[in-house]
Design an enzyme around this catalytic site. Structure first.
Site, PDB file in Angstrom:
ATOM      1  N   SER A   1       0.827  -1.200   0.000  1.00 49.85           N
ATOM      2  CA  SER A   1       0.000   0.000   0.000  1.00 49.85           C
ATOM      3  C   SER A   1       0.869   1.260   0.000  1.00 49.85           C
ATOM      4  O   SER A   1       1.673   1.449  -0.902  1.00 49.85           O
ATOM      5  CB  SER A   1      -0.970  -0.045   1.183  1.00 49.85           C
ATOM      6  OG  SER A   1      -2.010   0.906   1.021  1.00 49.85           O
TER       7      SER A   1
ATOM      8  N   ASP B   1      -9.757  -4.916  -5.042  1.00 52.74           N
ATOM      9  CA  ASP B   1      -9.124  -3.698  -4.534  1.00 52.74           C
ATOM     10  C   ASP B   1      -9.360  -2.562  -5.531  1.00 52.74           C
ATOM     11  O   ASP B   1      -9.006  -2.681  -6.705  1.00 52.74           O
ATOM     12  CB  ASP B   1      -7.623  -3.955  -4.351  1.00 52.74           C
ATOM     13  CG  ASP B   1      -6.871  -2.774  -3.763  1.00 52.74           C
ATOM     14  OD1 ASP B   1      -7.512  -1.757  -3.424  1.00 52.74           O
ATOM     15  OD2 ASP B   1      -5.635  -2.879  -3.644  1.00 52.74           O
TER      16      ASP B   1
ATOM     17  N   HIS C   1      -7.958  -5.290  -0.683  1.00 46.84           N
ATOM     18  CA  HIS C   1      -6.706  -4.604  -0.394  1.00 46.84           C
ATOM     19  C   HIS C   1      -6.025  -5.200   0.839  1.00 46.84           C
ATOM     20  O   HIS C   1      -6.655  -5.408   1.868  1.00 46.84           O
ATOM     21  CB  HIS C   1      -6.995  -3.114  -0.177  1.00 46.84           C
ATOM     22  CG  HIS C   1      -5.787  -2.249  -0.095  1.00 46.84           C
ATOM     23  ND1 HIS C   1      -4.915  -2.090  -1.150  1.00 46.84           N
ATOM     24  CD2 HIS C   1      -5.294  -1.484   0.917  1.00 46.84           C
ATOM     25  CE1 HIS C   1      -3.950  -1.259  -0.794  1.00 46.84           C
ATOM     26  NE2 HIS C   1      -4.142  -0.888   0.456  1.00 46.84           N
TER      27      HIS C   1
END
Length: 338
Positions: free
Chosen positions: A175, A276, A306
């Site tokens: 991320s 995601d 995610h």
């Protein structure tokens, strides 16, 4: 946070973080921390599982690295394994190298991927807007290079001295951590890494953006799930003041961003997840990396959200992801840019 509960909220990523009128920051998730499993530099890797310890690198900023040393099988009398430098996620503003979810995950990575992990606890927004996190993480890479060179006057960590194979150094992040990894790779270009060889980079569900919404960001579900509201809020408190969403820190393929061909990584592995809403940014990044001539693989995990590997560690896709990471690290050839 009772003293702030009655104050006006001036900025908020719903369910994530709030900033009050007096400047108080309230992080709503991932606030717990856990200690390392061992502070003993004499840890016997033949008898234990994974040992960990925290090493403060900058007392002024508080930046530290959490080491993870797995049980090692001695090879050629040395027992040296690759080094994985890891940058945690959390939208630049939450999370920690000491959070339970990352502590558990990196214990697993050290064991399954057979690497020494160094997880960086960098400064967070909004107290420290970007590029503070980039500065901290690049500084750790520079520190690691000095460790590898064993310069006079440099105190070398005993775990690294005994077990690190500095000819096989990898960087990884998820991320926002994958975003940091990209920026560190840009900064590292053109530098002399005399002590270590940067063999590759692993980006998991990278957090990028741009002024123009693309792909799944345009879907109704992005509004229903408050995805766009959330990401807009995170960028607004993380980017430098007055920066737009095509700033190079946000959009790596934007009109003002450095050429991707300047990235120092000879090989890259990029993961995206089918559910995601950041996936199309990750796919676009992968396509542009390929055009730049870098050896890159893309792994799409259908049906997952995610950073599912952190919050759903029992998923059948987690071992598959770990195997791809293991194969990427241990199939690497010697990097000529030593």
């Amino acid at each position: 946070m009772d003293s702030s509960s009655s104050l006006p909220i001036v900025s908020e990523a719903p369910g994530f973080i709030r900033i009050y009128e007096d400047g108080t920051v309230e992080r709503l998730v991932d606030r717990e921390i856990v200690p390392p499993s061992s502070q003993d530099d004499n840890f016997d890797e033949e008898k234990e599982g994974v040992a960990s310890k925290d090493v403060v690198l900058d007392p002024q900023t508080g930046v530290f690295v959490r080491f993870y040393l797995p049980r090692l099988e001695v090879t050629n009398g040395k027992g040296r394994v690759p080094v994985l430098l890891y940058f945690h996620g959390g939208g630049f503003c939450i999370g920690s190298a000491a959070s339970p979810v990352y502590h558990h995950y990196l214990n697993q990575v050290a064991t399954d991927a057979k690497v020494i992990c160094l997880s960086v606890d960098y400064r967070r927004a909004p107290e420290h807007r970007l590029p503070a996190a980039y500065d901290d993480c690049f500084g750790v890479l520079e520190w690691l290079d000095r460790q590898a060179m064993v310069l006079e006057g440099v105190s070398v960590d005993p775990w690294l001295a005994s077990h690190a194979d500095f000819s096989k150094v990898f960087l990884a992040g998820d991320s926002a951590g994958a975003n940091i990894l990209h920026q560190v790779g840009i900064r590292a270009s053109g530098r002399n890494w005399d002590g270590l060889c940067l063999q590759g980079a692993i980006l998991v569900h990278p957090f990028f953006g741009g002024a123009e919404r693309i792909g799944c960001e345009l879907l109704a579900e992005a509004e229903v799930d408050a995805f766009n509201t959330m990401t807009d809020a995170i960028w607004s408190i993380s980017l430098p003041a007055e920066a737009d969403r095509d700033h190079p820190f946000c959009n790596p393929v934007g009109p003002r961003s450095p050429a991707l061909s300047t990235l120092v990584y000879p090989r890259m592995l990029i993961f995206v997840a089918g559910k995601d809403l950041l996936r199309d940014r990750g796919i676009w990044y992968y396509e542009e990396i390929k055009k730049a001539g870098i050896d890159t693989d893309l792994v799409m995990t259908e049906g997952e959200s995610h950073v599912f590997h952190l919050f759903n560690p029992k998923s059948e896709n987690v071992p598959l992801m770990m195997k791809r990471i293991f194969d990427f690290i241990h199939s690497s050839s010697e990097n000529p840019n030593h």
